[in-house]
Design an enzyme around this catalytic site. Structure first.
Site, PDB file in Angstrom:
ATOM      1  N   ASP A   1       0.763  -1.217  -0.008  1.00  0.00           N
ATOM      2  CA  ASP A   1       0.008  -0.032   0.131  1.00  0.00           C
ATOM      3  C   ASP A   1       0.869   1.391  -0.045  1.00  0.00           C
ATOM      4  O   ASP A   1       2.042   1.242   0.321  1.00  0.00           O
ATOM      5  CB  ASP A   1      -0.942  -0.019   1.206  1.00  0.00           C
ATOM      6  CG  ASP A   1      -1.912  -0.987   1.080  1.00  0.00           C
ATOM      7  OD1 ASP A   1      -2.018  -1.599   0.116  1.00  0.00           O
ATOM      8  OD2 ASP A   1      -2.886  -0.829   2.034  1.00  0.00           O
TER       9      ASP A   1
ATOM     10  N   HIS B   1       3.784  -2.310   3.061  1.00  0.00           N
ATOM     11  CA  HIS B   1       3.827  -0.833   2.512  1.00  0.00           C
ATOM     12  C   HIS B   1       5.144  -0.778   1.763  1.00  0.00           C
ATOM     13  O   HIS B   1       6.164  -1.117   2.324  1.00  0.00           O
ATOM     14  CB  HIS B   1       3.650   0.172   3.593  1.00  0.00           C
ATOM     15  CG  HIS B   1       2.294  -0.073   4.149  1.00  0.00           C
ATOM     16  ND1 HIS B   1       2.076  -0.855   5.609  1.00  0.00           N
ATOM     17  CD2 HIS B   1       1.076   0.787   4.312  1.00  0.00           C
ATOM     18  CE1 HIS B   1       0.885  -0.715   5.892  1.00  0.00           C
ATOM     19  NE2 HIS B   1       0.344   0.212   5.053  1.00  0.00           N
TER      20      HIS B   1
END
Length: 732
Positions: free
Chosen positions: A97, A249
């Site tokens: 992400d 991430h």
């Protein structure tokens, strides 16, 4: 910018009234486009941002179907039916992400390539636009892309319009960069199925209506906390053979621990026999499709629109910085030169006073009489005050009033006054330059003073004005123009402009030997110098500026005599002020263009060109043209940036202006009371002045000829008692 003609000119005979309206439409479009660009950039940059993905919500889960809360991480709510699915056993769908990030995304892609695995990257649209090459590399490496909104906004708290913008904006960015459309979406700040609340479920239904599958997670690495490499490895380690969707991430902060943990974990997964892949591959769907032609056009336009707005904001930011530095340097320069001018004037006065006390003749004193020329066109309201004040001079003067075809009885007023030493010349209307030249031909003396018919002198004005002629190099002298009708807000603003703007600049021009304008209200000239340059020209609307520049180019010095005061009427309405300043500004532009050759000349002409004209171009043309952008950017700063910081910057700028104004008022021995209106000047008067410059520049570029405009007279002329000498008389 000054030039104060009256009557009818040759230009008015050549052209009828001309209206230039198109440029206001263009200006409005430019300002609107700028506003849109700033709004887009402000939204993209400042209304949201990539931050920690922590989820903390106490919202109810009463509306969430059990199919969701107990189902798989990939949710399909399209068509009203709710279906969920997860990866099969021993399959890990690896997701990232908050990217792409220019530092960490390439490192993560390198790790994926090293282990021959693929992943799903849920990209933030704004970051994708900033780093399109990384988005293309993600696809080229065999990975897939999903939507993570345009600016990493919490969709559960966003209104419907913003939710649609966030989702569709991110999709448009992906299409514009890759030519492919994504069908997977992960809402920012989402987690596993059990954390779905009513708000999240409502968002999932909304995006399903747009054709998206929502991807949640079953394993959270919590790498956004940066707990350490070992902790991240432990968090993503599978504890059973059940398939998982792993959340990591590649953006949003320092992901050094994520990169190291990923490398180690992928090696461990391979040893344990887990298959690591994308979400689409894990659940058996085609998550990306080729975009349609219409989608590609729309997406490309969206991406380039965002890039253009970013470029505009960056360019404006640098331009504002440069303008701020230049403005500050100008303030320092003007104040410094004004102080130098004051010291020089003080030394001259002290030297003259010392010689008089020692009974030594002051050889430099100029005592010869002067001819005062008063061009008048429909000046019946103030002409009596003007000639009475001049006649009361303590220096011998010849007064020539040139009536330029007045229709209001101006000449009759002059005759009725019947003052000795006042000559009246009547002529057909031909414009102010024609009237001045007629007076010049009739002048009996070598020293000539020109004064407008709406101006009054103090008794000592003429004597003070002509003293610099003791220097044979001086060909013209500018006096100190004062606003007589300074009551009211508009009068106070013009009073401040005369004292701070005009007079500080004149001191600078005097020291730098590049005076561009001797104002029509009060100026002294050598008659021989005027004749040598052909008298007063009617080529421009600013005959005073044109004449001054011509004298400079002919090798004469032009100086400023601050002690020679003249009181003039200023416009009392915004409409009248607009007409006056429009004429001044346009005329000055004409004069600058006419005398542009001074830029490459030497001597006094070169000083005018490279110093005076450059100064006028930067501070009276270019900066005012840029001023609307400053105002729009200030609004942008108040809305999208820190309003306190913007307010502090504005106060700092205002403080510099106030200090400069206070110093200018002190130099002119003016009370500081009117300066309370200075902050308000920034919101009306300043805008009017830069709009005048814009109108003048456009008119000049369009080649439109303007008529002479005569300012309305109010009959308010008088010498304020506080500035009169003890033996002066008030002229009314």
């Amino acid at each position: 910018m000054r030039g104060r003609p009256h009557g009818t000119s040759r230009a008015s005979k050549d052209a009828g009234p001309a209206k230039v309206n198109t440029h206001w439409v263009i200006l409005a479009i430019v300002i609107l486009a700028l506003g849109v660009a700033l709004t887009v950039q402000g939204y993209m940059t400042h209304l949201a941002g990539i931050g920690d993905d922590s989820v903390a919500s106490n919202d109810s889960t009463s509306a969430v179907p059990g199919t969701i809360s107990r189902g798989g991480p990939v949710v399909d709510a399209r068509g009203g039916a709710v279906r969920t699915v997860g990866p099969p056993n021993r399959t890990l769908a690896l997701t990232f992400d908050d990217g792409p990030d220019p530092v960490w995304t390439p490192k993560i892609l390198d790790v994926l390539q090293k282990h021959h695995v693929h992943a799903t990257f849920f990209v933030v649209g704004s970051a994708a636009i900033d780093h399109p090459g990384l988005v293309r590399r993600i696809i080229a490496d065999g990975n897939e892309i999903g939507v993570h909104t345009l600016t990493h906004t919490d969709l559960s708290t966003a209104p419907n319009w913003r939710r649609q913008l966030e989702v569709q904006g991110a999709q448009s960015a992906i299409i514009g960069i890759t030519g492919q459309a994504a069908s997977l979406l992960r809402p920012p700040y989402s987690s596993g199925n059990s954390a779905v609340n009513n708000g999240t479920w409502q968002d999932m239904q909304a995006v399903a209506g747009q054709g998206y599958l929502t991807v949640l997670s079953t394993v959270d690495s919590e790498d956004w906390r940066r707990p350490g490499i070992t902790a991240i490895e432990r968090n993503i380690a599978p504890h059973s053979s059940q398939g998982q969707v792993i959340l990591m991430h590649d953006g949003g902060g320092n992901r050094e621990q994520s990169v190291a943990a990923l490398d180690s974990a992928l090696s461990s997964f391979a040893v344990q026999g887990y298959h690591v892949t994308t979400v689409g591959s894990a659940v058996g769907i085609q998550s990306m499709r080729p975009a349609t032609t219409a989608e590609k056009i729309s997406g490309t336009a969206f991406v380039w629109g965002i890039r253009l707005s970013s470029f505009m904001v960056t360019a404006i930011t640098w331009a504002l910085l440069a303008a701020g530095i230049v403005t500050f340097l100008r303030a320092v320069l003007v104040v410094g030169f004004a102080a130098r001018h004051r010291r020089a004037a003080r030394r001259a006065r002290l030297a003259g006073s010392g010689r008089r006390r020692a009974n030594v003749p002051v050889r430099d004193a100029v005592t010869e009489p002067a001819t005062v020329i008063v061009p008048a066109y429909n000046e019946s309201a103030g002409i009596e005050a003007a000639i009475r004040s001049i006649a009361a001079s303590n220096h011998p003067v010849e007064i020539i009033v040139v009536d330029d075809g007045s229709t209001d009885g101006t000449a009759d007023v002059v005759e009725a006054v019947g003052l000795p030493g006042v000559r009246l010349l009547r002529k057909e209307n031909g414009g102010k330059p024609s009237a001045l030249n007629a007076g010049l031909e009739a002048a009996s003396h070598q020293l000539v003073v020109m004064v407008d018919g709406d101006t009054v002198f103090e008794p000592d004005t003429v004597r003070s004005l002509i003293q610099p002629f003791a220097d044979p190099r001086v060909g013209a002298i500018s006096g100190n123009t004062k606003v007589a009708n300074r009551r009211g807000m508009l009068g106070a603003w013009q009073h401040i402009e005369y004292v701070v703007g005009f007079n500080l600049d004149r001191r600078l021009f005097d020291v730098a030997e590049c005076m561009p304008t001797v104002p029509g209200a009060i100026g002294a000239f050598r008659r021989d110098a005027l004749v040598a340059v052909g008298g007063v020209s009617d080529d421009t609307l600013a005959e005073d500026t044109d004449l001054t520049m011509a004298l400079c180019r002919d090798g004469w010095r032009v100086v400023y005599q601050e002690d020679a005061r003249a009181w003039t009427e200023a416009p009392e309405s915004l409409g009248a002020l607009w007409k006056q300043r429009y004429r001044w500004c346009y005329g000055t532009l004409q004069a600058m263009w006419k005398h542009r050759g001074a830029m490459v000349q030497g001597g006094q002409a070169g000083k005018l060109g490279r110093r005076g004209l450059s100064y006028l171009l930067v501070f009276q043309v270019l900066l005012p043209l840029f001023a609307p952008v400053v105002d729009v950017f200030a609004i942008y700063g108040l809305v999208f940036l820190d309003p306190f910081r913007i307010g502090a910057l504005w106060l700092a700028f205002l403080l510099v202006q106030c200090l400069m104004a206070a110093y200018a008022f002190r130099l002119d021995n003016e009370p500081l009371r009117p300066l309370w209106t200075l902050p308000l000047q920034q919101f009306v008067y300043r805008q009017l002045m830069y709009l005048v410059v814009i109108q003048s520049v456009v008119t000049a570029l369009a080649g439109v000829h303007l008529r002479w405009h005569r300012m309305e007279r109010y009959g308010s002329l008088r010498v304020p008692a506080g500035h009169s000498s003890p033996n002066s008389t008030t002229a009314t």
